[in-house]
Design a protein around this motif. Structure first.
Motif, PDB file in Angstrom:
ATOM      1  N   LEU A 105      38.528  42.157  38.065  1.00 19.72           N
ATOM      2  CA  LEU A 105      38.983  42.463  39.422  1.00 19.72           C
ATOM      3  C   LEU A 105      38.395  41.417  40.364  1.00 19.72           C
ATOM      4  O   LEU A 105      37.195  41.167  40.344  1.00 19.72           O
ATOM      5  CB  LEU A 105      38.530  43.863  39.848  1.00 19.72           C
ATOM      6  CG  LEU A 105      38.823  45.032  38.900  1.00 19.72           C
ATOM      7  CD1 LEU A 105      38.591  46.362  39.626  1.00 19.72           C
ATOM      8  CD2 LEU A 105      40.216  44.978  38.309  1.00 19.72           C
ATOM      9  N   ASP A 106      39.265  40.832  41.200  1.00 21.14           N
ATOM     10  CA  ASP A 106      38.870  39.734  42.080  1.00 21.14           C
ATOM     11  C   ASP A 106      38.991  40.261  43.520  1.00 21.14           C
ATOM     12  O   ASP A 106      40.089  40.275  44.083  1.00 21.14           O
ATOM     13  CB  ASP A 106      39.827  38.562  41.786  1.00 21.14           C
ATOM     14  CG  ASP A 106      39.612  37.372  42.695  1.00 21.14           C
ATOM     15  OD1 ASP A 106      38.827  37.473  43.645  1.00 21.14           O
ATOM     16  OD2 ASP A 106      40.268  36.338  42.444  1.00 21.14           O
ATOM     17  N   TYR A 153      43.623  47.552  43.472  1.00 19.64           N
ATOM     18  CA  TYR A 153      43.663  47.469  42.008  1.00 19.64           C
ATOM     19  C   TYR A 153      43.897  48.871  41.449  1.00 19.64           C
ATOM     20  O   TYR A 153      43.415  49.861  42.026  1.00 19.64           O
ATOM     21  CB  TYR A 153      42.339  46.917  41.468  1.00 19.64           C
ATOM     22  CG  TYR A 153      42.235  45.423  41.616  1.00 19.64           C
ATOM     23  CD1 TYR A 153      42.799  44.580  40.661  1.00 19.64           C
ATOM     24  CD2 TYR A 153      41.586  44.852  42.699  1.00 19.64           C
ATOM     25  CE1 TYR A 153      42.720  43.200  40.791  1.00 19.64           C
ATOM     26  CE2 TYR A 153      41.500  43.467  42.838  1.00 19.64           C
ATOM     27  CZ  TYR A 153      42.073  42.648  41.877  1.00 19.64           C
ATOM     28  OH  TYR A 153      42.014  41.289  42.000  1.00 19.64           O
ATOM     29  N   LEU A 209      47.629  42.956  34.870  1.00 25.17           N
ATOM     30  CA  LEU A 209      46.626  41.992  34.401  1.00 25.17           C
ATOM     31  C   LEU A 209      46.294  42.199  32.928  1.00 25.17           C
ATOM     32  O   LEU A 209      45.931  41.254  32.236  1.00 25.17           O
ATOM     33  CB  LEU A 209      45.331  42.131  35.201  1.00 25.17           C
ATOM     34  CG  LEU A 209      45.415  41.907  36.711  1.00 25.17           C
ATOM     35  CD1 LEU A 209      44.033  42.066  37.335  1.00 25.17           C
ATOM     36  CD2 LEU A 209      45.991  40.528  37.015  1.00 25.17           C
ATOM     37  N   ARG A 266      40.538  38.128  46.267  1.00 26.41           N
ATOM     38  CA  ARG A 266      42.016  38.080  46.162  1.00 26.41           C
ATOM     39  C   ARG A 266      42.627  39.298  46.854  1.00 26.41           C
ATOM     40  O   ARG A 266      43.625  39.187  47.560  1.00 26.41           O
ATOM     41  CB  ARG A 266      42.427  38.036  44.680  1.00 26.41           C
ATOM     42  CG  ARG A 266      43.927  38.163  44.458  1.00 26.41           C
ATOM     43  CD  ARG A 266      44.322  37.788  43.046  1.00 26.41           C
ATOM     44  NE  ARG A 266      45.633  38.325  42.689  1.00 26.41           N
ATOM     45  CZ  ARG A 266      46.796  37.838  43.137  1.00 26.41           C
ATOM     46  NH1 ARG A 266      46.813  36.802  43.954  1.00 26.41           N
ATOM     47  NH2 ARG A 266      47.934  38.388  42.765  1.00 26.41           N
ATOM     48  N   LEU A 267      42.011  40.455  46.664  1.00 31.17           N
ATOM     49  CA  LEU A 267      42.502  41.661  47.342  1.00 31.17           C
ATOM     50  C   LEU A 267      42.443  41.460  48.865  1.00 31.17           C
ATOM     51  O   LEU A 267      43.407  41.779  49.585  1.00 31.17           O
ATOM     52  CB  LEU A 267      41.662  42.871  46.914  1.00 31.17           C
ATOM     53  CG  LEU A 267      42.028  44.224  47.526  1.00 31.17           C
ATOM     54  CD1 LEU A 267      41.755  45.346  46.510  1.00 31.17           C
ATOM     55  CD2 LEU A 267      41.271  44.525  48.797  1.00 31.17           C
ATOM     56  N   ASP A 298      46.922  44.480  39.531  1.00 30.66           N
ATOM     57  CA  ASP A 298      46.280  43.951  40.737  1.00 30.66           C
ATOM     58  C   ASP A 298      47.040  44.410  41.988  1.00 30.66           C
ATOM     59  O   ASP A 298      48.128  45.007  41.890  1.00 30.66           O
ATOM     60  CB  ASP A 298      46.091  42.430  40.632  1.00 30.66           C
ATOM     61  CG  ASP A 298      47.347  41.647  40.946  1.00 30.66           C
ATOM     62  OD1 ASP A 298      48.386  42.244  41.287  1.00 30.66           O
ATOM     63  OD2 ASP A 298      47.301  40.404  40.844  1.00 30.66           O
TER      64      ASP A 298
END
Ligand SMILES: NC(=O)CCC(=O)C(=O)O
Length: 264
Positions: free
Chosen positions: A244-245, A200, A230, A248-249, A224
């Motif tokens: 921030l996920d 991110y 985003l 997902r990263l 992202d």
């Protein structure tokens, strides 16, 4: 983890700059941000001859933002400020990070100094008044490793690769990016750093006119690890937030393991 970028127009009045920064931090906390990031040179962006006296990393500037972090109960990345340097002619361009308890948890000094001459457009010799930092820094923020950098650093991919190899999952870029270069380079460079390092990127910029020779591009953004923007601030003094996920990263790094596949 919700984060906020705070977009400012710092000028010659240091107290006013800090008041606006505090107001934006309050808005960020009110919007549920766990971390708020301010731009480069929050304290002062005006002519060199009227610059305030530089201060130490535990001076008034640090106390102001430590108190803000504690009172608002959020992590604060205080952009950067004019820190006392190694001699009377040079300051450092320094970032400070504060925990929700108000403790100073990380310090980073800008490594790459903005020395450019673009005929008729930009004339800037940062190294005349600023000494370069020498250390890369990955700070732990809310349990997440965050790589620190400042503005012109963005043009040096080897810095970010080093931060990613050291474990960074988020890269922070407080900036006062020039309008002339920003309109063509800012978003492209930020998205490239996000994609190539699968991190991110949180980038908070100064916006608008600061002195006759300096207009900043703004467009603070959160990107992202896929390179998707985003959130992006409009051309105003304001905040923008994004979530921030981290799973997902992890998925992106597992499915397209370019960081793991590197050979050099
Ligand atoms: N303050 C800075 O480092 C400016 C960097 C910038 O505008 C650029 O084009 O790079």
């Amino acid at each position: 983890m919700r984060v906020a970028v705070c977009q400012l127009n710092s000028r010659e009045d240091r107290d006013q700059n800090l008041r606006v920064a505090r107001d934006l931090l309050e808005r960020a906390a009110g919007a549920g941000a766990e971390l708020a990031v301010l731009p480069e040179y929050v304290d002062y962006l005006g002519p060199g001859k009227t610059a305030p006296k530089p201060e130490s990393a535990d001076g008034e500037f640090a106390q102001f933002f430590g108190r803000a972090a504690r009172e608002l109960g959020i992590w604060v990345h205080a952009g950067s400020f004019h820190e006392s340097g190694p001699d009377d002619e040079h300051t450092y361009n320094t970032s400070l990070v504060f925990s929700p308890q108000g403790e100073l948890t990380a310090t980073y000094r800008k490594i790459h100094l903005y020395d450019v001459e673009i005929a008729g457009r930009v004339s800037y010799q940062e190294s005349r008044s600023v000494a370069p930092g020498a250390e890369t820094v990955v700070a732990e923020i809310a349990g997440v490793p965050v790589g620190l950098s400042i503005c012109y650093d963005l043009r040096f991919p080897e810095l970010y690769r080093r931060l990613a190899i050291a474990g960074a999952r988020v890269l922070v870029v407080p900036a006062a990016f020039m309008m002339h270069t920003g309109r063509d380079h800012w978003e492209v460079l930020l998205r490239a750093r996000a994609i190539e390092n699968q991190c991110y990127v949180i980038a908070a910029g100064q916006i608008g006119d600061h002195e006759p020779s300096r207009t900043c591009f703004g467009r603070s953004m959160v990107i992202d690890p896929w390179g998707t923007v985003l959130a992006q601030a409009p051309d105003d003094i304001t905040i923008a937030t994004a979530d921030l996920d981290m799973p997902r990263l992890d998925r992106i790094r597992a499915e397209l393991p370019s960081l793991a596949n590197r050979r050099l």
